[in-house]
Design an enzyme around this catalytic site. Structure first.
Site, short mmCIF file in Angstrom:
data_model
loop_
_atom_site.label_atom_id
_atom_site.label_comp_id
_atom_site.label_asym_id
_atom_site.label_seq_id
_atom_site.Cartn_x
_atom_site.Cartn_y
_atom_site.Cartn_z
N HIS A 1 0.84 -1.19 0.00
CA HIS A 1 0.00 0.00 0.00
C HIS A 1 0.88 1.24 0.00
CE1 HIS A 1 -3.23 2.77 1.04
NE2 HIS A 1 -4.05 1.81 0.68
N ASP B 1 -7.82 -5.16 -0.23
CA ASP B 1 -8.30 -6.05 -1.29
C ASP B 1 -7.98 -7.51 -1.03
OD1 ASP B 1 -9.46 -4.08 -2.92
OD2 ASP B 1 -7.47 -3.45 -3.55
N1 COA Z 1 4.05 -7.69 -4.43
C1 COA Z 1 5.39 -7.72 -4.57
N2 COA Z 1 6.17 -6.62 -4.49
C2 COA Z 1 5.57 -5.46 -4.25
C3 COA Z 1 4.19 -5.37 -4.06
C4 COA Z 1 3.43 -6.53 -4.16
N3 COA Z 1 2.09 -6.50 -4.03
N4 COA Z 1 3.88 -4.07 -3.83
C5 COA Z 1 5.01 -3.39 -3.87
N5 COA Z 1 6.04 -4.22 -4.12
C6 COA Z 1 7.44 -3.84 -4.24
C7 COA Z 1 7.73 -3.25 -5.61
O1 COA Z 1 8.08 -4.25 -6.55
C8 COA Z 1 8.86 -2.32 -5.31
O2 COA Z 1 10.05 -3.06 -5.22
P1 COA Z 1 11.45 -2.47 -5.77
O3 COA Z 1 11.71 -1.28 -4.89
O4 COA Z 1 12.41 -3.58 -5.57
O5 COA Z 1 11.19 -2.11 -7.19
C9 COA Z 1 8.54 -1.79 -3.92
O6 COA Z 1 7.72 -2.79 -3.31
C10 COA Z 1 7.80 -0.47 -3.93
O7 COA Z 1 6.74 -0.56 -4.86
P2 COA Z 1 6.05 0.72 -5.53
O8 COA Z 1 5.23 0.27 -6.68
O9 COA Z 1 7.05 1.80 -5.76
O10 COA Z 1 5.16 1.20 -4.35
P3 COA Z 1 3.82 1.99 -4.49
O11 COA Z 1 3.67 2.80 -3.25
O12 COA Z 1 3.68 2.71 -5.77
O13 COA Z 1 2.83 0.75 -4.51
C11 COA Z 1 0.85 -0.41 -4.70
C12 COA Z 1 1.60 0.68 -3.94
C13 COA Z 1 -0.47 -0.61 -3.99
C14 COA Z 1 0.59 0.08 -6.12
C15 COA Z 1 1.68 -1.72 -4.72
O14 COA Z 1 1.94 -2.17 -3.42
C16 COA Z 1 1.01 -2.81 -5.56
O15 COA Z 1 1.16 -2.83 -6.78
N6 COA Z 1 0.23 -3.74 -4.89
C17 COA Z 1 -0.50 -4.76 -5.60
C18 COA Z 1 -1.79 -4.16 -6.13
C19 COA Z 1 -2.78 -3.89 -5.03
O16 COA Z 1 -3.01 -4.70 -4.14
N7 COA Z 1 -3.40 -2.70 -5.12
C20 COA Z 1 -4.45 -2.31 -4.20
C21 COA Z 1 -3.99 -1.22 -3.28
S1 COA Z 1 -5.20 -0.88 -2.03
#
Ligand code: COA
Length: 389
Positions: free
Chosen positions: A260, A318
């Site tokens: 998140h 979720d």
């Molecule tokens: N599974 C595996 N790795 C994950 C992850 C997940 N669900 N969520 C984040 N990471 C990792 C990323 O690969 C990244 O790794 P890196 O630094 O080695 O590249 C790191 O954590 C940071 O991710 P980032 O995308 O920059 O963080 P964010 O703040 O933009 O991400 C989300 C937030 C929610 C988009 C992300 O956690 C995600 O894609 N989750 C899955 C989708 C989801 O459940 N969305 C609903 C949110 S309520």
């Protein structure tokens, strides 16, 4: 010179709200000062709608008035039901929901400037009608006639009734009601921000909610609800969870429902949904979904910890949505629509808040394109259209 901010506006404060507060460091979510830990077990979705739209929890008579209004506004204009009957049965439920919500504006009067009324009653209208659209499409695509909404049931109870034709068991209604309470608002999340941006142009509630729906559907936001169900169907059994996580991370894929932007601890909504998923699994007499989800969360934590000892990736809202809605017999591709049926309370609350003290939301960007140069006539352009230095 504009200040360059982090990509994705991470950590940037773009406005204020009185509706909800996300405290990501300690994992607390409050709606107008009420902790969701108190609201989830004690308040109904209708009470939360009142809290978000009118600013306070309702007394009995206010609650009855709101329930009556919701109940009386659930039916859809007939041409929109006919439209749903005429689209391909393979249409994705979120596409149908977004299109029909937008279509509702066609049946609402406009003023001389082509604007719809954007008041609390239009908000209640949308809250009332959204589950009717989802349930109608659910039946139409199964080749069944839609079931007319009932005014005497709760938002949650009526949705389950319109899908199956049976008044749901108290445990089922309670599970969906709690889900709606937990999803009702979440500060400036992407879809709410989109709604506020649209509203800030003095667009109306229908258009702003349509923008919110479009923004919700991607799998980095509300689309993760459907995506995490898909994951559960791939994992299938608790024993396969760890291998699934290892394989997915090796392929550099994400585990849907984990992680998140705001919460650096477990999402506070996940705890309530997990408890609800466990209770529902006992009610339906089959713990397959709950057990698989639980094993997947444990495996994700373990493997992510191994890969990055300081990682802060925990289950989000979720994650346990999937076993809850699966045990309510809702198809996986409708989960994001159900998310919307809860979040509509927050979206409309934010739209009204934005309109009450509006200023156009218009940020800046740094320009990273080519330097300004002379115009190149068409006959002098290179074959690939690139301007020569
Ligand atoms: N599974 C595996 N790795 C994950 C992850 C997940 N669900 N969520 C984040 N990471 C990792 C990323 O690969 C990244 O790794 P890196 O630094 O080695 O590249 C790191 O954590 C940071 O991710 P980032 O995308 O920059 O963080 P964010 O703040 O933009 O991400 C989300 C937030 C929610 C988009 C992300 O956690 C995600 O894609 N989750 C899955 C989708 C989801 O459940 N969305 C609903 C949110 S309520």
């Amino acid at each position: 010179m504009p200040t360059v901010v982090d990509r994705g506006l991470e950590g940037v404060v773009v406005g204020s709200t009185q509706l909800s507060n996300v405290e990501g460091g300690i994992g607390r979510l409050t709606y107008r000062g009420y902790d969701i830990d108190d609201l989830a077990p004690n308040a109904t979705f209708e009470e939360v709608v009142h809290l978000l739209l009118y600013g306070h929890l309702p007394n009995r008579s206010e609650l009855e008035t709101l329930k009556r209004e919701l109940g009386s506004r659930r039916s859809l204009p007939e041409p929109l039901v006919a439209a749903m009957q005429n689209v391909p049965k393979t249409a994705w439920p979120m596409d149908v929901l977004r299109t029909i919500v937008s279509g509702l504006s066609l049946f609402s009067p406009v003023n001389a400037h082509g604007e719809h009324l954007s008041d609390v009653h239009t908000a209640i209208e949308l809250i009332a009608k959204m589950p009717t659209i989802v349930a109608a499409w659910d039946r139409i695509r199964r080749g069944l006639e839609p079931i007319a909404p009932r005014a005497d049931l709760s938002q949650a109870g009526n949705f389950l009734y319109m899908r199956s034709g049976k008044v749901p068991h108290e445990i089922e209604e309670d599970a969906l009601d709690t889900y709606f309470v937990l999803l009702a608002d979440h500060s400036y999340n992407a879809s709410t921000f989109a709604a506020r941006v649209a509203a800030s142009t003095r667009s109306d509630v229908y258009a702003s909610v349509t923008a919110a729906l479009a923004t919700l559907q991607g799998d980095l936001h509300g689309g993760a609800a459907s995506a995490s169900y898909h994951t559960l169907t791939e994992v299938r059994t608790p024993e396969r969870a760890e291998q699934y996580v290892r394989d997915a991370l090796d392929r550099r894929e994400r585990i849907m429902g984990m992680g998140h932007r705001e919460y650096k601890v477990r999402d506070p909504r996940a705890r309530h949904l997990e408890a609800m998923a466990r209770k529902l699994s006992q009610h339906v007499g089959n713990s397959r979904w709950y057990d698989t989800a639980h094993a997947l969360e444990e495996a994700s934590r373990k493997v992510l910890q191994e890969k990055k000892p300081d990682n802060t990736i925990y289950a989000n809202v979720d994650f346990y949505t999937a076993p809850v809605l699966a045990d309510l017999d809702v198809p996986g591709d409708e989960f994001t629509c159900l998310f919307a049926c809860g979040r509509i309370a927050g979206w409309t609350g934010h739209i009204l808040e934005q309109l009450a003290d509006n200023r156009l939301i218009r940020p800046q960007a740094t320009y990273e394109g080519p330097q300004t140069g002379p115009f190149v006539p068409i006959e002098k352009r290179a074959a690939n259209g690139v301007r020569s230095a």
